[in-house]
Scaffold this active site. Structure first.
Site, PDB file in Angstrom:
ATOM      1  N   MET A  12      -2.640  11.383   8.690  1.00 12.77           N
ATOM      2  CA  MET A  12      -1.626  11.574   7.639  1.00 12.77           C
ATOM      3  C   MET A  12      -1.367  13.051   7.387  1.00 12.77           C
ATOM      4  SD  MET A  12      -0.001   9.096   6.498  1.00 12.77           S
ATOM      5  CE  MET A  12       0.758  10.076   5.242  1.00 12.77           C
ATOM      6  N   ARG A  34     -11.725  20.008   6.534  1.00 12.76           N
ATOM      7  CA  ARG A  34     -13.105  19.831   6.108  1.00 12.76           C
ATOM      8  C   ARG A  34     -13.885  21.157   6.244  1.00 12.76           C
ATOM      9  NH1 ARG A  34     -16.390  15.122   6.617  1.00 12.76           N
ATOM     10  NH2 ARG A  34     -14.889  13.826   7.678  1.00 12.76           N
ATOM     11  N   GLY A  97      -3.319  10.150  -1.856  1.00 12.67           N
ATOM     12  CA  GLY A  97      -2.980   8.959  -1.079  1.00 12.67           C
ATOM     13  C   GLY A  97      -4.195   8.267  -0.506  1.00 12.67           C
ATOM     14  N   THR A  98      -5.361   8.871  -0.660  1.00  8.69           N
ATOM     15  CA  THR A  98      -6.601   8.312  -0.099  1.00  8.69           C
ATOM     16  C   THR A  98      -6.843   6.909  -0.638  1.00  8.69           C
ATOM     17  OG1 THR A  98      -7.494  10.542  -0.059  1.00  8.69           O
ATOM     18  CG2 THR A  98      -9.083   8.740   0.135  1.00  8.69           C
ATOM     19  N   ALA A 121      -1.645   6.663  -5.345  1.00  8.32           N
ATOM     20  CA  ALA A 121      -1.043   5.433  -4.809  1.00  8.32           C
ATOM     21  C   ALA A 121      -1.665   5.125  -3.461  1.00  8.32           C
ATOM     22  CB  ALA A 121       0.467   5.592  -4.678  1.00  8.32           C
ATOM     23  N   ASN A 123      -0.483   3.271  -1.346  1.00  8.84           N
ATOM     24  CA  ASN A 123       0.572   3.218  -0.333  1.00  8.84           C
ATOM     25  C   ASN A 123       1.771   3.969  -0.874  1.00  8.84           C
ATOM     26  OD1 ASN A 123       2.705   2.442   1.451  1.00  8.84           O
ATOM     27  ND2 ASN A 123       1.360   0.817   2.172  1.00  8.84           N
ATOM     28  N   HIS A 153      -4.152  -3.281  10.270  1.00  7.30           N
ATOM     29  CA  HIS A 153      -4.193  -1.823  10.445  1.00  7.30           C
ATOM     30  C   HIS A 153      -4.898  -1.469  11.747  1.00  7.30           C
ATOM     31  CE1 HIS A 153      -3.254  -1.730   6.095  1.00  7.30           C
ATOM     32  NE2 HIS A 153      -2.754  -0.540   6.358  1.00  7.30           N
ATOM     33  N   HIS A 154      -4.839  -0.174  12.079  1.00  3.00           N
ATOM     34  CA  HIS A 154      -5.460   0.365  13.283  1.00  3.00           C
ATOM     35  C   HIS A 154      -6.986   0.222  13.254  1.00  3.00           C
ATOM     36  CE1 HIS A 154      -6.400   3.825  10.740  1.00  3.00           C
ATOM     37  NE2 HIS A 154      -5.158   3.711  10.284  1.00  3.00           N
ATOM     38  N   LYS A 157      -9.569   2.255  10.737  1.00  3.37           N
ATOM     39  CA  LYS A 157      -9.604   2.111   9.271  1.00  3.37           C
ATOM     40  C   LYS A 157     -10.933   1.521   8.828  1.00  3.37           C
ATOM     41  CE  LYS A 157      -6.809   0.432   5.412  1.00  3.37           C
ATOM     42  NZ  LYS A 157      -6.780   1.727   4.724  1.00  3.37           N
TER      43      LYS A 157
END
Ligand code: NAD
Length: 265
Positions: A12, A34, A97-98, A121, A123, A153-154, A157
């Site tokens: 993202m 990080r 968004g996490t 959120a 999403n 999902h991928h 995740k």
């Protein structure tokens, strides 16, 4: 508006760097990775897979917060909480968004939102926000329909069901005067039993590189309503996050979601 992005090396984060650089009304001022990430000192545009943008990737989140008008954070629950507390201390709005933020984290964010403005959120896509609005209407009208929520999902995740699936369940439960915790069914494998009236079932698919799909089935004895949303790329999430940043920029405090950002409340 000056934007800094935390989690800039992530899937993202890279989409957000590209979308921010492309937006005429926004300026990228920080791309945070990080601590001790070897990609520090790269150009953020190059890290995102496009042309250089003149912003150097850094692990100094405090400096990025000082430099920006809004921090956009797509990292991990622990990192997002840490960044939210730094933003609260510095009086900078934050867009989070996490996903995978549990109830305790949600309480901490609510406390911090008395000191700075936040959009949180699970999403950020505009389509999902409209779907949540439609689900609340449908749940009120279809009262005792059997509700099942499936997310896909991928393979990378880690949280399941998805934050969006849980949000959809919470919206439906609230519209029916229920608490999701009292009616959610996450696992039918361990407790074989017929479907309890009023329950909301969840199922998760994790495979390949699926960006994100949600399907809500609301079944009555003789008909069925389905609301589905399919994300074809991460662009929609990034565009929604930038809309959230434009909404929150300049606000002093308060906790908002995409329903607020889009005026759907
Ligand atoms: P990802 O694993 O590709 O990226 C996360 C990045 O955050 C990684 O590069 C990681 O190194 C970085 N990170 C971790 N701790 C950090 C810290 N302290 N400082 C800076 N960077 C740090 O994951 P992703 O697919 O980009 O998703 C990130 C989060 O966003 C997940 O929780 C995901 O579920 C969520 N997500 C939300 C939406 C939405 O619309 N709200 C959409 C897609 C993904």
């Amino acid at each position: 508006m000056k934007i800094a992005i935390a989690g800039a090396a992530g899937r993202m984060g890279r989409a957000l760097v590209t979308a921010t650089v492309a937006a005429a009304d926004l300026t990228l001022v920080g791309a945070v990775v990080r601590p001790k990430d070897p990609r520090c000192a790269l150009d953020a545009g190059v890290l995102a897979g496009s042309t250089p943008c003149g912003v150097t990737v850094s692990d100094d989140v405090a400096a990025a917060i000082t430099a920006c008008d809004v921090l956009i954070d797509f990292t991990s629950p622990a990192a997002s909480l840490h960044h939210a507390s730094l933003c609260a201390a510095a009086g900078r709005p934050i867009v989070i968004g996490t996903t995978g933020l549990g109830p305790a984290a949600a309480d901490q964010l609510r406390d911090l939102s008395t000191r700075t403005a936040m959009v949180v959120a699970a999403n950020m896509s505009v389509g999902v926000s409209v779907a949540l609005h439609l689900l609340a209407i449908a749940a009120r009208v279809l009262g005792d329909a059997d509700v099942e929520i499936v997310d896909a999902h991928h393979r990378h995740k880690v949280d399941a069901p998805s934050g969006t699936a849980l949000r959809m369940g919470a919206v439906i439960a609230e519209a029916r005067g229920q608490m999701l915790a009292d009616c959610a069914v996450y696992d039918r494998h361990r407790r074989p039993a017929a479907r309890a009236c009023g329950s909301i079932g969840f199922a998760s698919v994790r495979a390949g590189e699926i960006v994100g799909e949600h399907r809500v089935i609301m079944a009555l004895p003789s008909e069925r309503l389905e609301v589905a949303h399919i994300a074809d790329s991460r662009q929609g999430f990034a565009d929604g996050a930038l809309r959230a940043a434009r909404f929150i920029g300049g606000r002093s405090c308060g906790l908002f979601d995409m329903q607020d950002v889009l005026g759907l409340r």
